[in-house]
Design an enzyme around this catalytic site. Structure first.
Site, PDB file in Angstrom:
ATOM      1  N   ILE A  82      -2.789   9.608  -9.268  1.00 31.07           N
ATOM      2  CA  ILE A  82      -2.735   9.577  -7.882  1.00 31.07           C
ATOM      3  C   ILE A  82      -3.167  10.737  -7.309  1.00 31.07           C
ATOM      4  CG2 ILE A  82      -1.521   8.634  -5.676  1.00 31.07           C
ATOM      5  CD1 ILE A  82      -2.411   6.392  -7.898  1.00 31.07           C
ATOM      6  N   LYS A  83      -3.831  10.685  -6.350  1.00 31.12           N
ATOM      7  CA  LYS A  83      -4.330  12.063  -5.515  1.00 31.12           C
ATOM      8  C   LYS A  83      -3.774  11.957  -4.235  1.00 31.12           C
ATOM      9  CE  LYS A  83      -8.334  15.183  -5.878  1.00 31.12           C
ATOM     10  NZ  LYS A  83      -9.796  15.022  -6.068  1.00 31.12           N
ATOM     11  N   VAL A  84      -3.034  13.026  -3.750  1.00 29.66           N
ATOM     12  CA  VAL A  84      -2.232  12.963  -2.507  1.00 29.66           C
ATOM     13  C   VAL A  84      -2.707  14.347  -1.904  1.00 29.66           C
ATOM     14  CG1 VAL A  84      -0.518  11.330  -2.981  1.00 29.66           C
ATOM     15  CG2 VAL A  84      -0.198  13.975  -3.255  1.00 29.66           C
TER      16      VAL A  84
END
Ligand code: G3P
Length: 217
Positions: A82-84
């Site tokens: 997951i890229k935040v």
């Protein structure tokens, strides 16, 4: 150094994966838009093409929204990362997700202090954007050196994922510094193999071989 392809083009990813040199993939909302494909569908396909991490970016800007989107994205495949964004909400989300064993890539990093925060939040990867840093009159590679120094000072395990790579010299410099990963457009990855003397050498060997009139096998 691990090599990730920075693209959502599945044909390119499949082609690079076949070389055995590809360790993962990164995408972002701009690359998904460029692919013209459904986000979930293309991410699922990419996850099937590589064994390593595939970064899929949330688009919510608040923690609760990021968690909701991450819940959907991480169900796509076990190799989804997951890229935040590097904001307080992004860091809070990073801490929560990594605590649950989900890989997280904290993106849009432009300072060593931001990278320090990402490591403290337990990020699997931090993505400093070297090309965009250069574009704005800063030294992208100096940023990578600073982050390497700080992470080594405290033995942080967060991997430095050099992003916004624009040319082969970015890869060379990042490798010398000891960055853990670089993500680059497929064209840059393919350009790494090119050398005029390699091409010239092959040409010479082929010409001389033809003169022997022999064949192998
Ligand atoms: O890895 C981040 C990348 O997609 C951004 O690259 O060239 O748009 O700065 P660029």
């Amino acid at each position: 150094m691990k090599f990730f392809a920075d693209t959502a083009d599945t044909a390119d990813i499949a082609d690079l994966a076949a070389t055995g040199l590809l360790d993962g993939v990164t995408t972002n909302p701009s690359l998904i838009a460029k692919s013209g494909r459904d986000f979930i569908e293309v991410t699922r396909e990419i996850c099937g093409l590589v064994d390593g991490p595939v970064s899929a970016e949330v688009v919510a800007l608040d923690h609760a929204g990021m968690m909701r989107e991450a819940e959907i994205l991480r169900k796509i495949a076990s190799n989804v990362c997951i890229k935040v964004p590097l904001t307080l909400d992004g860091l809070k989300t990073c801490k929560a997700l990594t605590g649950e064993g989900t890989m997280v890539n904290v993106t849009l990093c432009f300072s060593a202090n931001q990278a320090l925060l990402a490591a403290k939040a337990g990020a699997t990867f931090v993505s400093p954007f070297v090309g965009r840093h250069d574009d704005n009159g800063y030294d992208g590679m100096e940023l990578i050196s600073d982050i390497r120094l700080i992470y080594d000072n405290y033995a942080f395990e967060t991997q430095i994922l050099v992003a916004s790579v624009r040319h082969v010299m970015h890869v060379y410099e990042a490798a010398k510094i000891g960055a853990d990963v670089m993500t680059a457009p497929p064209a840059v990855i393919r350009a790494l193999v090119k050398h005029v003397l390699t091409d010239k050498g092959i040409e010479g060997f082929m010409a001389d071989w033809a003169k022997t009139g022999q064949s192998i096998g």
